[in-house]
Design an enzyme around this catalytic site. Structure first.
Site, PDB file in Angstrom:
ATOM      1  N   HIS A   1     -28.595   6.199  43.244  1.00 25.33           N
ATOM      2  CA  HIS A   1     -29.275   5.312  44.194  1.00 25.33           C
ATOM      3  C   HIS A   1     -28.259   4.509  44.999  1.00 25.33           C
ATOM      4  O   HIS A   1     -28.447   4.226  46.175  1.00 25.33           O
ATOM      5  CB  HIS A   1     -30.221   4.354  43.447  1.00 25.33           C
ATOM      6  CG  HIS A   1     -31.395   5.077  42.850  1.00 25.33           C
ATOM      7  ND1 HIS A   1     -32.681   4.912  43.284  1.00 25.33           N
ATOM      8  CD2 HIS A   1     -31.456   6.008  41.871  1.00 25.33           C
ATOM      9  CE1 HIS A   1     -33.495   5.691  42.596  1.00 25.33           C
ATOM     10  NE2 HIS A   1     -32.771   6.359  41.720  1.00 25.33           N
TER      11      HIS A   1
ATOM     12  N   ASP B   1     -33.498  -0.654  47.480  1.00 21.29           N
ATOM     13  CA  ASP B   1     -34.020   0.586  46.925  1.00 21.29           C
ATOM     14  C   ASP B   1     -35.547   0.555  46.919  1.00 21.29           C
ATOM     15  O   ASP B   1     -36.158  -0.367  46.375  1.00 21.29           O
ATOM     16  CB  ASP B   1     -33.497   0.764  45.505  1.00 21.29           C
ATOM     17  CG  ASP B   1     -33.685   2.177  45.025  1.00 21.29           C
ATOM     18  OD1 ASP B   1     -32.755   2.970  45.200  1.00 21.29           O
ATOM     19  OD2 ASP B   1     -34.774   2.481  44.498  1.00 21.29           O
TER      20      ASP B   1
ATOM     21  N   HIS C   1     -28.080  19.842  38.028  1.00 25.93           N
ATOM     22  CA  HIS C   1     -29.367  19.305  37.570  1.00 25.93           C
ATOM     23  C   HIS C   1     -30.334  19.134  38.736  1.00 25.93           C
ATOM     24  O   HIS C   1     -31.486  18.819  38.531  1.00 25.93           O
ATOM     25  CB  HIS C   1     -29.130  17.962  36.888  1.00 25.93           C
ATOM     26  CG  HIS C   1     -28.571  16.911  37.814  1.00 25.93           C
ATOM     27  ND1 HIS C   1     -27.493  17.130  38.647  1.00 25.93           N
ATOM     28  CD2 HIS C   1     -28.954  15.636  38.056  1.00 25.93           C
ATOM     29  CE1 HIS C   1     -27.243  16.046  39.345  1.00 25.93           C
ATOM     30  NE2 HIS C   1     -28.109  15.114  39.005  1.00 25.93           N
TER      31      HIS C   1
ATOM     32  N   ASN D   1     -28.893  13.841  45.587  1.00 27.36           N
ATOM     33  CA  ASN D   1     -27.572  13.646  46.195  1.00 27.36           C
ATOM     34  C   ASN D   1     -26.679  14.841  45.918  1.00 27.36           C
ATOM     35  O   ASN D   1     -26.005  15.351  46.810  1.00 27.36           O
ATOM     36  CB  ASN D   1     -26.906  12.383  45.643  1.00 27.36           C
ATOM     37  CG  ASN D   1     -27.723  11.150  45.948  1.00 27.36           C
ATOM     38  OD1 ASN D   1     -27.844  10.754  47.092  1.00 27.36           O
ATOM     39  ND2 ASN D   1     -28.336  10.558  44.921  1.00 27.36           N
TER      40      ASN D   1
END
Ligand code: UDP
Length: 442
Positions: A22, A122, A338, A342
């Site tokens: 984040h 965020d 995964h 990003n």
């Protein structure tokens, strides 16, 4: 604390949520805003300050920090200030801890000679900044490090009326977070129109009303020796020298599961076995165990003897790796990931072929988009506890560095589209300009 004296500059307060996935894209967004002349104060707690170093040193005159101590919280282990050290179940505890910064920020704002006119925070995990912004009489824009199809899927589920089937039912905090995002004065997404047009339209039409939305991605990581996210656990020169020694371009598989996932002992064995069988050259990043929580003793443990067996062919990095630099090296051809958003964007921009092992959070939506919808990645496994079949995985790893996979060609096309969006006149470049104009107009 110093104060911005240049009154002409628009001043905003950026409040990151302290998880690498984040924080890093929000730093990249801040970089883009600073390049466009916005003055920024970034909230930081002491242990997260080093993550800001590259940004602060690139913009010494337009970005400064508001440093506040990390508030104590009964459910957050003492000394921990970043989700990297904790499992995902701690997300909302960190949120609650940081919400205690409301009053200190209020005091800072009222003593500032030219206080900010907006907060960018965020979108999901800094819900407390919505009432804060209201109290200060300024706007709050939410930043979401995901693509629009993820948001559409999550919000659709949250607002669905399917009774006990609704996976968010009873999760008060998630419902609050959703309400906060919808109540923001604007939404900034790390995605691009060409990738996500349908879902962006759906978000606007179904959930957002008049709230503006800016698709500004892919946010390009800052260039140069940036120590992105912190110091590499293995000196970056050593990693780069190892990659330099790989003579064939696109012959190395990079294996990394982001900042939150530690594999179980049995997954570690299966993956080590697959890497061993595949005969490929590889870099495998093994995340440090989490702090303050009980984990099985063999969690994240590289099988004994593995590194000797693969010596010269594979490099194991324990801890933090210079991921963007590794992916950008000519020797790296594919990325077992995964599917964090990003990392997926970084892999795509670097021209690697993504091998997707989605595990939690938004990973499943990312894999759906990249594998099923766009055909630019290959799904190799799925689930946080799933153990991959090492023979099959070895086969895909070996195939992934041959140039015959059609997904690679598709990925290269998408890479071009994504890079074009970031160039002058590209959709994301224009969206960033429009965001800055909007901030300047207030
Ligand atoms: N990252 C890195 N080094 C590491 C692990 C992760 O630089 O050893 C960076 C990675 O480049 C990405 C971010 O951390 O920018 C992880 O974000 P992502 O959304 O991919 O996954 P998350 O960690 O949130 O699951």
């Amino acid at each position: 604390m110093t104060s911005f004296t240049n009154k002409k500059k628009t001043h905003i307060l950026v409040i990151p949520y302290p998880a690498q996935g984040h924080m890093l894209p929000l730093m990249d967004l801040s970089n883009q805003l600073a390049i466009r002349g916005v003055a920024i104060t970034i909230l930081a707690t002491p242990k997260n300050l080093p993550i800001l170093d590259p940004l602060l040193s690139s913009h010494p005159h337009s970005i400064e920090t508001l440093l506040l101590p990390f508030p104590q919280h009964p459910s957050v282990p003492a000394g921990v200030e970043n989700m990297q050290e904790l499992p995902i179940s701690f997300l909302l505890h960190i949120l609650s801890a940081l919400a205690k910064l409301h009053d200190p920020i209020l005091a800072w704002f009222h003593s500032h000679p030219s206080p900010p006119t907006a907060i960018i925070s965020d979108s999901f995990l800094s819900t407390w900044t919505c009432p804060l912004a209201r109290r200060l009489g300024i706007r709050r824009l939410g930043f979401a490090p995901v693509h629009a199809s993820t948001l559409s899927a999550w919000w659709g589920e949250i607002e669905s009326n399917n009774g006990d089937q609704n996976i968010f039912k009873g999760h008060k905090d998630i419902l609050e977070s959703h309400a906060a995002t919808k109540a923001s004065d604007g939404l900034i997404l790390n995605t691009l129109e060409d990738l996500d047009r349908g879902s962006l339209d759906h978000l606007k039409a179904t959930f957002l009303g008049q709230q503006p939305i800016w698709a500004v991605g892919p946010l390009l990581p800052m260039v140069g020796p940036t120590k992105r996210g912190g110091d590499s656990s293995m000196p970056e020169e050593v990693v780069m020298a190892w990659l330099d020694s790989c003579h064939m371009d696109k012959s190395v598989v990079y294996v990394g599961f982001g900042s939150q996932v530690t594999l179980t002992g049995i997954q570690m064995e299966a993956l080590a076995d697959a890497l061993d069988r595949s005969r490929v050259r590889f870099i495998w990043v093994v995340k440090d165990p989490m702090r303050g929580v009980q984990v099985a003793s063999n969690q994240g443990v590289v099988p004994l003897g593995f590194e000797d067996r693969v010596a010269g062919r594979g490099l194991v990095i324990r801890g933090w790796a210079p991921q963007v630099a590794i992916l950008g090296h000519r020797a790296v051809g594919s990325y077992l990931s995964h599917c964090g958003w990003n990392s997926a964007l970084e892999g795509l921009l670097a021209g690697t072929l993504l091998l997707a092992w989605p595990m939690q959070a938004d990973h499943f939506e990312n894999a759906k988009l990249l594998v099923d919808k766009l055909g630019v990645a290959i799904r190799v496994c799925e689930g946080l506890d799933t153990v991959p079949d090492s023979v099959n995985l070895a086969k895909v790893l070996a195939e992934s560095i041959s140039s015959t996979r059609h997904e690679r060609a598709q990925a290269m096309e998408l890479r071009k589209v994504a890079l074009d969006a970031t160039k002058p006149c590209g959709s994301s470049y224009v969206a960033l300009d429009e965001l800055v104009n909007d901030l300047d107009d207030r």
